[in-house]
Design an enzyme around this catalytic site. Structure first.
Site, PDB file in Angstrom:
ATOM      1  N   LYS A 174      10.408  -3.047  -3.541  1.00 14.75           N
ATOM      2  CA  LYS A 174      10.622  -3.376  -2.131  1.00 14.75           C
ATOM      3  C   LYS A 174      12.103  -3.472  -1.785  1.00 14.75           C
ATOM      4  CE  LYS A 174       6.253  -5.682  -1.253  1.00 14.75           C
ATOM      5  NZ  LYS A 174       5.547  -6.934  -1.016  1.00 14.75           N
ATOM      6  N   LYS A 226      -0.495   2.628  -4.232  1.00 21.64           N
ATOM      7  CA  LYS A 226      -1.505   1.626  -3.887  1.00 21.64           C
ATOM      8  C   LYS A 226      -1.798   1.658  -2.387  1.00 21.64           C
ATOM      9  CE  LYS A 226      -0.144  -2.568  -3.167  1.00 21.64           C
ATOM     10  NZ  LYS A 226       0.381  -3.925  -3.206  1.00 21.64           N
ATOM     11  N   LYS A 255      -1.205  -2.784   2.853  1.00 24.39           N
ATOM     12  CA  LYS A 255      -1.361  -3.066   4.291  1.00 24.39           C
ATOM     13  C   LYS A 255      -0.078  -2.925   5.075  1.00 24.39           C
ATOM     14  CE  LYS A 255      -2.220  -7.864   3.332  1.00 24.39           C
ATOM     15  NZ  LYS A 255      -1.166  -8.250   2.411  1.00 24.39           N
TER      16      LYS A 255
END
Ligand code: TYM
Length: 332
Positions: free
Chosen positions: A112, A197, A200
């Site tokens: 991230k 993955k 969301k």
């Protein structure tokens, strides 16, 4: 009784990955066999750029969806993390237990932070310390088990290390928890990119099934899923990741084995159709109950208020004990 803690962070709409990897098991198994706490971990949503109104909306929606999916406040505790101060109180003590090096090794932090820097954003310090707050979420309740998808196992490992280190330094204070994973669909992949993955907070949404997508949208997304070269339906995550992902999803929805399911289908189209219908059937009752509950936010608020009180009552003595053990003067 076994104590279970788990949570979802309101950084986006909940996905089929969240459901098959975590929420469904909380509902069907965990809340019946253990003392479960399930939290909308809203503080974690502030570790990346966020819109306050959106986080507030997503927090309420996530809580409503957890209840719609079947968490029953008569069996377990459902609450919002920021309503219970003990999490941040304990987090500081665990920051004094963790090392800079071990936090920088966390895969999610590495991924991230690289992504944020590449898009010209700064990396919030809380993104680095995030797994420590997650450890506090877990340890504040003397949790035994943490049911999560595969992507969270490294964070639970860190939590175990911190619990052991704290106990060794200051005397036995915390239980040492272990992660548990579902037998299938512990890592649901993006339908458009089976190497990533299903997440969301991703920007491209064509490969993500959201719990609140209606039947037509679900069908379209699954029928357009990226598959692999060849035509044979076989369960091989290495060489056929797209097909393996569909088989995992279908297995997760129907409580079967992906490899056994592969033998029942002779074409990708047939497999996609069956998967789409299975997902639609699993999500239908969740969407229906969500619509009813969303029309009565007062009821959801009452559940969250009661849940926060119960959670506070459990966490307070543990965090007080940790403060005393670490050498802080009791407030009297
Ligand atoms: P979060 O909000 O990303 O995800 C919530 C749960 O869903 C699982 N999950 C998946 N499982 C299978 N396939 C996927 N594609 C998929 N995507 C998500 C996650 O593994 C998780 O179990 N850090 C946590 C939230 C958290 C937490 C905690 C969890 C904060 N404190 C304490 C357990 C205990 C997170 O970001 O989850």
């Amino acid at each position: 009784m076994t104590r279970i803690f788990s949570g979802v962070k309101p950084t986006g709409h909940l996905t089929l990955g969240n459901y098959l990897g975590a929420v469904r098991r909380w509902v069907e198994v965990d809340q019946h066999r253990a003392d479960g706490l399930f939290s909308v971990v809203d503080l974690h949503a502030l570790t990346v750029e966020h819109d306050p109104a959106r986080v507030r909306r997503l927090s309420r929606q996530a809580a409503t969806l957890l209840l719609a999916a079947g968490l029953d406040p008569a069996l377990c505790t459902v609450f919002v993390q920021s309503h219970v101060d003990e999490h941040t109180r304990l987090s500081y003590l665990l920051e004094c237990t963790a090392t800079d090096g071990e936090l920088r090794r966390m895969i999610q932090y590495k991924e991230k932070s690289v992504r944020a820097l590449a898009s010209g954003e700064s990396v919030r310090f809380s993104l680095l310390s995030y797994p420590v707050l997650m450890a506090a979420d877990i340890l504040a309740y003397r949790t035994d088990e943490v049911p999560v998808g595969e992507d969270q196992t490294q964070h639970v490992e860190l939590t175990r290390d911190l619990a052991v280190r704290f106990n060794q330094r200051y005397g036995h204070t915390f239980s040492v928890p272990k992660a548990t994973q579902p037998p299938v669909a512990a890592r649901v992949m993006d339908l458009q990119d089976p190497a990533s993955k299903m997440g969301k907070s991703h920007d491209a949404t064509a490969g993500i099934v959201y719990l609140l997508d209606d039947a037509d949208v679900v069908r379209k997304k699954i029928m357009r899923a990226v598959t692999d070269s060849g035509q044979e339906v076989a369960y091989d995550p290495e060489t056929k990741p797209g097909v393996a992902n569909l088989l995992e999803i279908l297995a997760g929805c129907t409580a079967q084995e992906p490899a056994a399911l592969a033998e029942a289908y002779t074409s990708y189209g047939e497999l996609k159709r069956a998967t789409a219908e299975a997902v639609i059937e699993v999500l239908r009752p969740v969407r229906e109950r969500h619509a009813v509950l969303a029309a009565d936010p007062g009821e959801v608020d009452a559940v969250l208020k009661d849940g926060a009180e119960r959670a506070r009552g459990m966490a307070r003595p543990v965090v007080d004990a940790a403060y005393r053990a670490a050498g802080l003067l009791p407030a009297g």
